[in-house]
Design a protein around this motif. Sequence first.
Motif, PDB file in Angstrom:
ATOM      1  N   UNK A  53       0.825  -1.206   0.000  1.00 16.90           N
ATOM      2  CA  UNK A  53       0.000   0.000   0.000  1.00 16.90           C
ATOM      3  C   UNK A  53       0.866   1.266   0.000  1.00 16.90           C
ATOM      4  N   UNK A  54       2.020   1.178   0.694  1.00 16.15           N
ATOM      5  CA  UNK A  54       2.910   2.347   0.741  1.00 16.15           C
ATOM      6  C   UNK A  54       3.417   2.677  -0.647  1.00 16.15           C
ATOM      7  N   UNK A  55       3.708   1.648  -1.425  1.00 17.72           N
ATOM      8  CA  UNK A  55       4.150   1.881  -2.814  1.00 17.72           C
ATOM      9  C   UNK A  55       3.012   2.496  -3.616  1.00 17.72           C
ATOM     10  N   UNK A  56       1.774   2.007  -3.345  1.00 17.49           N
ATOM     11  CA  UNK A  56       0.596   2.592  -4.005  1.00 17.49           C
ATOM     12  C   UNK A  56       0.523   4.077  -3.719  1.00 17.49           C
ATOM     13  N   UNK A  57       0.763   4.441  -2.444  1.00 21.14           N
ATOM     14  CA  UNK A  57       0.711   5.864  -2.069  1.00 21.14           C
ATOM     15  C   UNK A  57       1.791   6.654  -2.808  1.00 21.14           C
ATOM     16  N   UNK A  58       2.968   6.056  -2.886  1.00 22.39           N
ATOM     17  CA  UNK A  58       4.072   6.748  -3.574  1.00 22.39           C
ATOM     18  C   UNK A  58       3.712   7.012  -5.019  1.00 22.39           C
ATOM     19  N   UNK A  59       3.077   6.014  -5.650  1.00 25.22           N
ATOM     20  CA  UNK A  59       2.670   6.158  -7.063  1.00 25.22           C
ATOM     21  C   UNK A  59       1.687   7.302  -7.213  1.00 25.22           C
ATOM     22  N   UNK A  60       0.715   7.356  -6.285  1.00 27.95           N
ATOM     23  CA  UNK A  60      -0.302   8.428  -6.355  1.00 27.95           C
ATOM     24  C   UNK A  60       0.381   9.811  -6.262  1.00 27.95           C
ATOM     25  N   UNK A  61       1.402   9.905  -5.391  1.00 28.86           N
ATOM     26  CA  UNK A  61       2.115  11.191  -5.249  1.00 28.86           C
ATOM     27  C   UNK A  61       2.892  11.542  -6.524  1.00 28.86           C
ATOM     28  N   UNK A  62       3.542  10.527  -7.087  1.00 28.98           N
ATOM     29  CA  UNK A  62       4.301  10.752  -8.328  1.00 28.98           C
ATOM     30  C   UNK A  62       3.378  11.201  -9.464  1.00 28.98           C
ATOM     31  N   UNK A  63       2.222  10.544  -9.550  1.00 26.93           N
ATOM     32  CA  UNK A  63       1.257  10.874 -10.626  1.00 26.93           C
ATOM     33  C   UNK A  63       0.778  12.310 -10.453  1.00 26.93           C
ATOM     34  N   UNK A  64       0.441  12.648  -9.211  1.00 24.12           N
ATOM     35  CA  UNK A  64      -0.102  14.004  -9.006  1.00 24.12           C
ATOM     36  C   UNK A  64       0.967  15.044  -9.333  1.00 24.12           C
ATOM     37  N   UNK A  65       2.248  14.759  -8.989  1.00 24.12           N
ATOM     38  CA  UNK A  65       3.324  15.693  -9.313  1.00 24.12           C
ATOM     39  C   UNK A  65       3.540  15.756 -10.830  1.00 24.12           C
ATOM     40  N   UNK A  66       3.504  14.603 -11.515  1.00 26.26           N
ATOM     41  CA  UNK A  66       3.747  14.542 -12.960  1.00 26.26           C
ATOM     42  C   UNK A  66       2.681  15.306 -13.747  1.00 26.26           C
ATOM     43  N   UNK A  67       1.451  15.246 -13.303  1.00 31.22           N
ATOM     44  CA  UNK A  67       0.374  15.916 -14.043  1.00 31.22           C
ATOM     45  C   UNK A  67       0.153  17.348 -13.580  1.00 31.22           C
ATOM     46  N   UNK A  68       0.566  17.633 -12.331  1.00 26.80           N
ATOM     47  CA  UNK A  68       0.439  19.016 -11.828  1.00 26.80           C
ATOM     48  C   UNK A  68       1.256  19.973 -12.673  1.00 26.80           C
ATOM     49  N   UNK A  69       2.352  19.481 -13.271  1.00 24.34           N
ATOM     50  CA  UNK A  69       3.239  20.321 -14.083  1.00 24.34           C
ATOM     51  C   UNK A  69       2.621  20.649 -15.441  1.00 24.34           C
ATOM     52  N   UNK A  70       1.613  19.857 -15.827  1.00 25.20           N
ATOM     53  CA  UNK A  70       1.134  19.898 -17.201  1.00 25.20           C
ATOM     54  C   UNK A  70       0.216  21.084 -17.499  1.00 25.20           C
ATOM     55  N   UNK A  71      -0.746  21.312 -16.647  1.00 28.67           N
ATOM     56  CA  UNK A  71      -1.801  22.277 -16.970  1.00 28.67           C
ATOM     57  C   UNK A  71      -1.319  23.717 -17.041  1.00 28.67           C
ATOM     58  N   UNK A  72      -2.225  24.567 -17.575  1.00 31.58           N
ATOM     59  CA  UNK A  72      -1.932  25.999 -17.570  1.00 31.58           C
ATOM     60  C   UNK A  72      -2.194  26.522 -16.148  1.00 31.58           C
ATOM     61  N   UNK A  73      -1.820  27.845 -16.009  1.00 30.66           N
ATOM     62  CA  UNK A  73      -1.867  28.391 -14.650  1.00 30.66           C
ATOM     63  C   UNK A  73      -3.272  28.315 -14.042  1.00 30.66           C
TER      64      UNK A  73
END
Length: 563
Positions: free
Chosen positions: A441-461
């Motif tokens: 589950x801890x790895x699952x949490x890490x993945x969720x954090x990585x995904x949110x960081x990876x996509x947070x960079x994508x959008x406009x302001x």
Amino acid sequence: AEDYQSLLDNAEELRSSEPERFQSLVGELNARVQEATPAQRQQLRYLKAYELGYTGRFDLAAEAAIELMKEVDDPRLRLRAGALIVNSYAIARNFPEGLRYLDQTLLLIDRVPDTELRSHAWFAAASLYTQLGQHELARHYAERVLEASTVPRTRCFAGLQRLEAMLHLGELAGNDAETRALVDLCDSQREVLVANLGRTLLARQWARKGEHGAAIAMLEPRLPEIESTRYPRLVGDAQSVLAELNLALGQHAQAESYAQQAVRQSHDIAFSLPLVNAHRVLYEVALARGDSAAALGHYRRYAEADKAYLDSIKAREQAYLTIKHETAQKNQTIELLNNQNRVLQLEQQVSAKSTQATQLLVALLCVLLASIAYWAVKIKRMQVSFRRLAETDALTGISNRLHFSRQAEQALDYCRRNREDAVLVMFDLDEFKAINDQHGHAMGDWVLQQVSAACGRVGRKHDLFGRLGGEEFAFLMVGADAKAGTQLAQQCRENITAIDTANTGARFRVTASFGVAATSDASYDFQALLARADEAMYRSKREGRDRVTVHGAAMATPGVLPA
Ligand SMILES: Nc1nc2c(ncn2[C@@H]2O[C@H](COP(=O)(O)OP(=O)(O)OP(=O)(O)O)[C@@H](O)[C@H]2O)c(=O)[nH]1
């Protein structure tokens, strides 16, 4: 050679009873002054001042005693000097100064516990008040001396003061016991002067009882002794009393002789009672002899002496009242000034206090304002942090479902009113359950954090990005159509597949399936938009995952944009 202190003591002892011996002792003390201690020198100075008074130089005596009083600290010697000043001024009839120093001397009494020394001050008071004709006060102070002192000589002097005061107050009745005791006491002390002044009082008392012969027999043999004192008041008094006694017995020649002696004796004193009495005797004798011309002359002199005597009494009374009045006025002025000072001091205190109070109030207000400001800031910060807590997803730090939905609804509302396009992009991680299951589950949490960081960079302001729950995320883009949404989805999808899991120690691929729904295809209703994006996203799942599907027209045709 005799010890210096015993010489001093000797001189003190003899100072009024043996004047000649006293004077020679003072001379000797003066000659040997180098032997004296400072205190002994001061005592000698007192004795020398006393000697000046004894030899009739009262002003000099007062001056010397005033100097001594100024320079000496010992309250006992100061009191003696003060008493000498008062006595001297009393005899010199300098009443204003006498009263002034009497006040100062009586003030010393509390600092002198020795009752004999206190008696000095009271005795001086009695003397001054006798001279001032204030017989009530004179008797009062004489009685204080008699209460306090056990020294026979002192009691002799004070006893005479008391009896003379009573004579003037008309209180010296026929009972002569006290007077006789006084005469005996003063005799025993060899106080010739006072003993004989007592005898003239006794003679008057006996005359009042009709015992004229006995009075003459008592007083007459004392005349040589009385005259040897050369004290005018005593000599004149004794002679005039003898003149009156002889007149009462019809012994005119004797009466006239004594009266003439009394007049000669009292010549210098224009206003004495013996002079008045002597003139009256001369007048009565001339009248009895039938010599009316001489009688008229004597009567005129009697009347003049009597008037002068009464005037002097009035003048003394007036002088006393004037001095008392001036003193009272001075004291009142001083009191007034003291009161004004006190008022000023109080005013200063009050203004200091009110300044203090104002400062305190200002300080309190500052503290109050500061604490209000502090709490306002703190509460504001707490509100902000609570709101942030309420709005963000704890794991990823991006908006949670509730906050994302609210913001999305507001944004869609805005777009509807302004006829602007908007597009919702939704994605769900693929086979996430398997990641949890295989790597924990801890790895699952890490993945969720990585995904949110990876996509947070994508959008406009201004694009909204949030976690809808579980492994489901969404974007809302304002002012964008399906094409822009698809580009964003593709960018996000690529970023997810690029997540490098090598550092975690496990190797697996992370992918996600996307669904895009634009407002141009549907309404501005958030729930409806969400449902369509969800629909498109499930189609991506069904069709093999890791892809983007646009809802609507594109879906009817093969609306799939392959990865
Ligand atoms: N580690 C972790 N797991 C979560 C969290 N929220 C949901 N999950 C797990 O995500 C998994 C979702 O699995 P499913 O809904 O079956 O979907 P899936 O395995 O991703 O399969 P597909 O969606 O069909 O590709 C469940 O096992 C949940 O327990 C979370 O916050 N942390």
